[in-house]
Design a protein around this motif. Structure first.
Motif, PDB file in Angstrom:
ATOM      1  N   SER A  66      74.664   5.635  27.588  1.00 42.31           N
ATOM      2  CA  SER A  66      75.241   4.326  27.876  1.00 42.31           C
ATOM      3  C   SER A  66      76.620   4.529  28.478  1.00 42.31           C
ATOM      4  O   SER A  66      77.377   5.399  28.036  1.00 42.31           O
ATOM      5  N   GLY A  67      76.952   3.739  29.476  1.00 47.28           N
ATOM      6  CA  GLY A  67      78.263   3.836  30.092  1.00 47.28           C
ATOM      7  C   GLY A  67      78.287   4.852  31.215  1.00 47.28           C
ATOM      8  O   GLY A  67      77.376   5.664  31.370  1.00 47.28           O
ATOM      9  N   PRO A  68      79.371   4.850  31.992  1.00 46.65           N
ATOM     10  CA  PRO A  68      79.472   5.765  33.135  1.00 46.65           C
ATOM     11  C   PRO A  68      79.886   7.177  32.717  1.00 46.65           C
ATOM     12  O   PRO A  68      80.341   7.405  31.604  1.00 46.65           O
ATOM     13  N   GLY A  69      79.710   8.120  33.647  1.00 50.73           N
ATOM     14  CA  GLY A  69      80.163   9.484  33.413  1.00 50.73           C
ATOM     15  C   GLY A  69      79.246  10.231  32.466  1.00 50.73           C
ATOM     16  O   GLY A  69      78.119   9.821  32.190  1.00 50.73           O
ATOM     17  N   ASP A  70      79.761  11.368  31.959  1.00 49.98           N
ATOM     18  CA  ASP A  70      78.975  12.144  31.003  1.00 49.98           C
ATOM     19  C   ASP A  70      79.568  12.002  29.607  1.00 49.98           C
ATOM     20  O   ASP A  70      80.483  11.206  29.388  1.00 49.98           O
ATOM     21  N   SER A  71      79.056  12.782  28.676  1.00 46.88           N
ATOM     22  CA  SER A  71      79.457  12.606  27.281  1.00 46.88           C
ATOM     23  C   SER A  71      80.819  13.195  26.951  1.00 46.88           C
ATOM     24  O   SER A  71      81.269  13.084  25.816  1.00 46.88           O
ATOM     25  N   THR A  72      81.489  13.827  27.915  1.00 49.02           N
ATOM     26  CA  THR A  72      82.872  14.248  27.675  1.00 49.02           C
ATOM     27  C   THR A  72      83.863  13.166  28.111  1.00 49.02           C
ATOM     28  O   THR A  72      85.067  13.389  28.054  1.00 49.02           O
ATOM     29  N   ARG A  73      83.374  12.023  28.519  1.00 47.67           N
ATOM     30  CA  ARG A  73      84.229  10.867  28.796  1.00 47.67           C
ATOM     31  C   ARG A  73      84.204   9.981  27.560  1.00 47.67           C
ATOM     32  O   ARG A  73      83.137   9.600  27.079  1.00 47.67           O
TER      33      ARG A  73
END
Length: 397
Positions: free
Chosen positions: A102-109
């Motif tokens: 969910s949400g933009p980018g990857d999981s380090t954001r």
């Protein structure tokens, strides 16, 4: 020896502990929340403030006493939440980006900062310039993003995140929000994760912030639920309709690193408590990697210290996580999978506040004698088994 017994035996001696810090830094650290309003000017900014002092949960739990035995090396802990930002360097070389659902980018954001904070409580490496460190500072962290930029998520995203964490090989899965249950996707995902050998740890309620939805009265079966302890060693006010938690751990005025850099934040709530239990589970698996998920859960419960809260005549028993006992205790029946609690209920003695710290929201002073005694217990847990393996016997006096 359980932590409660050690504390009861030791003479009180002030220690440097905080949460938030006292003196000129008091109240100056920014606060992180489980949910935020729709961001208008970007995500949570890095904190420009730091405290050199040891946070009260570390002084209370004393994970460093068992670091000679285990720092969680070789264990992957998944943090299923808003993501994990590795900019602080506290997780350098040990952070893996899992899927972003969910949400933009990857999981380090991590726009909210909450997932980063929990990951630091679990596995931040010690530094020489500050007192803060994670419970299991050599554990690996797998970030799985399941929220949008406000921290909102839903049951389907949680279920998908749990499955993804289990498929990636996480032995411990820390979920940032309560798990609905007992029916539906999250419950099925918990069962799936346990089938893969992963223990799922979840908060017993929401972190607060004026939320209107109640905590699940019956959380997903198979998840280890955790509620928060206050700095005075008593349970924090439970959320509405929260079920009886399996364990309690520090969860009020907790300090740690957050997104964007090496600055410190504070946060409060059951999600922080769940992070400390997840870190403890990593310590146990680092020392006892052959434990099954059922044995790990039984060990965490059986080695907890027992205390009561509330006025006389209406006292409620609770179990507080004890990292030292969880790692070192030899439990009857564990090999056969029949572990039963071995600790007699014993009230946790009140711990004095450190000098200059108000009773609420500040740190605990932990007995200096307790630290030495706990360290001796941990050392014996290494030396004695090694001596036995070498057929060691005490020499003549």
């Amino acid at each position: 020896m359980p932590l409660a017994a050690v504390l009861a035996l030791a003479a009180p001696a002030p220690a440097r502990a905080d949460g938030p810090p006292a003196g000129p830094e008091a109240g100056s650290l920014p606060t992180l929340a489980q949910r935020v309003a729709q961001p208008r000017d970007g995500c949570v900014k890095a904190s420009g403030k730091r405290s050199e002092r040891t946070p009260w949960p570390q002084a209370f739990l004393r994970p460093d006493a068992v670091w000679p035995l285990s720092e969680g090396a070789g264990v992957t802990v998944a943090v299923v939440g808003s993501g994990v930002d590795g900019a602080s360097g506290d997780l350098e070389g040990r952070l893996t980006a899992g899927p972003r659902l969910s949400g933009p980018g990857d999981s380090t954001r991590d726009c909210v900062g909450h997932g980063t904070f929990l990951a630091a409580l679990i596995a931040a490496r010690p530094r020489t310039d500050v007192g803060f460190a994670g419970i299991a500072p050599r554990a690996r962290v797998l970030a799985v993003g399941v929220t949008d930029d406000t921290g909102a998520t839903d049951a389907d995203l949680l279920a998908r995140g749990i499955r993804a964490a289990a498929d990636a090989g996480a032995r411990v899965i820390a979920v940032a929000v309560p798990l609905p249950g007992p029916d539906g996707g999250p419950a099925e995902a918990v069962a799936y994760a346990r089938g893969k050998g992963a223990l799922l740890v979840a908060p017993a309620g929401y972190d607060g912030q004026g939320r209107t939805e109640p905590a699940p009265a019956r959380p997903a079966p198979g998840a280890l639920t955790v509620a928060a302890l206050s700095p005075d060693g008593t349970p924090a006010e439970p959320g509405p309709a929260a079920g009886r938690p399996d364990l309690l751990a520090p969860g009020v005025a907790v300090m740690g690193t957050g997104p964007g850099g090496r600055g410190h934040f504070t946060a409060s709530g059951p999600s922080c408590a769940a992070a400390f239990v997840a870190g403890t589970a990593a310590l146990v698996l680092g020392y006892r990697p052959g434990l099954t998920v059922d044995q790990l859960e039984s060990r965490l419960k059986a080695t907890s210290y027992r205390a009561w809260a509330g006025p006389a005549g209406a006292r409620t028993a609770y179990a507080g996580v004890d990292p030292v006992a969880a790692v070192t205790a030899e439990l009857p029946g564990e090999a056969a999978g029949t572990v039963a609690p071995v600790l007699a209920p014993a009230a946790l003695p009140p711990l004095p506040a450190a000098p200059g710290h108000p009773a609420a929201g500040q740190g605990l002073a932990v007995a200096g004698g307790a630290a030495a005694l706990v360290a001796a217990v941990a050392a014996a847990a290494v030396v004695v088994p090694r001596g036995r393996r070498r057929s060691w016997r005490p020499g003549p006096s």
